[in-house]
Design an enzyme around this catalytic site. Structure first.
Site, PDB file in Angstrom:
ATOM      1  CG  ASN A  40      -1.879  -1.112   1.314  1.00  0.00           C
ATOM      2  OD1 ASN A  40      -1.925  -1.821   2.313  1.00  0.00           O
ATOM      3  ND2 ASN A  40      -2.656  -1.320   0.266  1.00  0.00           N
ATOM      4  CG  ASN A  67      -5.299  -7.334  -1.369  1.00  0.00           C
ATOM      5  OD1 ASN A  67      -4.594  -7.117  -0.387  1.00  0.00           O
ATOM      6  ND2 ASN A  67      -6.385  -6.628  -1.633  1.00  0.00           N
ATOM      7  CG  HIS A  68      -4.086  -3.305  -2.717  1.00  0.00           C
ATOM      8  ND1 HIS A  68      -5.178  -3.062  -3.520  1.00  0.00           N
ATOM      9  CD2 HIS A  68      -4.538  -3.292  -1.435  1.00  0.00           C
ATOM     10  CE1 HIS A  68      -6.250  -2.891  -2.752  1.00  0.00           C
ATOM     11  NE2 HIS A  68      -5.888  -3.034  -1.495  1.00  0.00           N
ATOM     12  CG  HIS A 150      -1.618  -9.535   2.279  1.00  0.00           C
ATOM     13  ND1 HIS A 150      -1.029  -8.482   2.952  1.00  0.00           N
ATOM     14  CD2 HIS A 150      -2.600  -8.991   1.527  1.00  0.00           C
ATOM     15  CE1 HIS A 150      -1.612  -7.354   2.602  1.00  0.00           C
ATOM     16  NE2 HIS A 150      -2.585  -7.633   1.745  1.00  0.00           N
ATOM     17  CG  HIS A 175      -5.647  -8.057   3.746  1.00  0.00           C
ATOM     18  ND1 HIS A 175      -5.623  -7.259   2.612  1.00  0.00           N
ATOM     19  CD2 HIS A 175      -6.937  -8.455   3.892  1.00  0.00           C
ATOM     20  CE1 HIS A 175      -6.847  -7.200   2.101  1.00  0.00           C
ATOM     21  NE2 HIS A 175      -7.659  -7.900   2.869  1.00  0.00           N
TER      22      HIS A 175
END
Length: 264
Positions: A40, A67-68, A150, A175
């Site tokens: 992030n 996930n990003h 995560h 996460h």
């Protein structure tokens, strides 16, 4: 071996916090290796090459993702060539990048595995079996293994902690951006924390500007989320690992914010 893991770095506030507090972390914990989750770091979504260099230059030795990972397309230009950054190992075969790494610093070697959960997140391969395979490979080089899982569901995190007890040295969940108060060493020697927490704006909603998030909950309408400003917080985990066995000897949470931090 002394290891510090820094929870999800969110936006410019998170990056500034890491840069400001790395000297304090070094003075207080004397870590041999510092690992941080950076998924992030670029405006709350993804990471860039310049931000990656910035984190390494200020003292982070390795970066994990989540996930990003692919939200900032610039990552495709450098992830294959950066051995100190990993993305979740249980993504589809052929995905760019790698899912594990060996970080060597200050005369120590730490194996690091990145995994992503399957509950309430996009489809991925089995993280449990992938963890087994990755750890088996890494243990040929070092017995000290850190796993960044995560994942959204606490049940999935707790389950993989038990599954890897005695195989991983330190398992940290990431996460959800909220630090959990359950740091402990499991019976077979794995240090475990369900979520390491977040490094970034203290007074947002998981690092995002709070008004937009509240409005989304109130109306159900789409809202543009941006990284919050204001006071900072740093969450993470400190662990001491026995290099001869790979087992954890100590684990404790790191939690400090702008109002509680005392510079040394």
């Amino acid at each position: 071996m002394r290891v510090v893991f820094i929870g999800d770095i969110v936006g410019n506030v998170g990056r500034d916090t890491v840069r400001r507090l790395i000297p304090w972390i070094n003075d207080k914990y004397h870590p041999h290796i510092i690992i941080a989750n950076g998924e992030n770091a670029a405006g709350g979504r993804g990471i860039t090459a310049s931000i990656t260099r910035e984190l390494f230059e200020c003292g982070v030795h390795g970066i994990t993702m989540g996930n990003h990972t692919w939200d900032n397309r610039e990552i495709f230009e450098f992830i294959d060539d950066e051995p100190r950054m990993i993305r979740p190992s249980n993504l589809a075969p052929g995905t760019p990048g790698r899912g594990s790494m060996i970080i060597k610093a200050n005369g120590k070697s730490l194996g690091v595995v990145n995994l992503i959960g399957r509950t309430f997140l996009p489809p991925a391969e089995d993280p449990f079996r992938t963890a087994d395979e990755e750890i088996e490979q890494l243990r040929r080089t070092t017995k000290c293994i850190l796993v960044d899982f995560h994942a959204e569901a606490t049940s999935e995190k707790v389950a993989i902690g038990w599954h890897l007890d005695g195989y991983a040295s330190l398992l940290v969940g990431t996460h959800t951006h909220v630090q959990t108060n359950d740091a402990r060493i499991l019976p077979e020697g794995t240090a475990y924390v369900t979520d390491a927490g977040m490094t970034g704006p203290r007074d947002g909603v998981l690092g995002m500007e709070k008004e937009a998030v509240v409005r989304r909950f109130l109306t159900g309408l789409p809202a543009r989320f941006t990284v919050a400003e204001g006071k900072w917080a740093l969450n993470g985990v400190y662990a001491e690992l026995d290099e001869s066995t790979g087992k954890a000897q100590k684990v404790q949470l790191i939690s400090v914010d702008e109002d509680s931090w005392i510079a040394t």
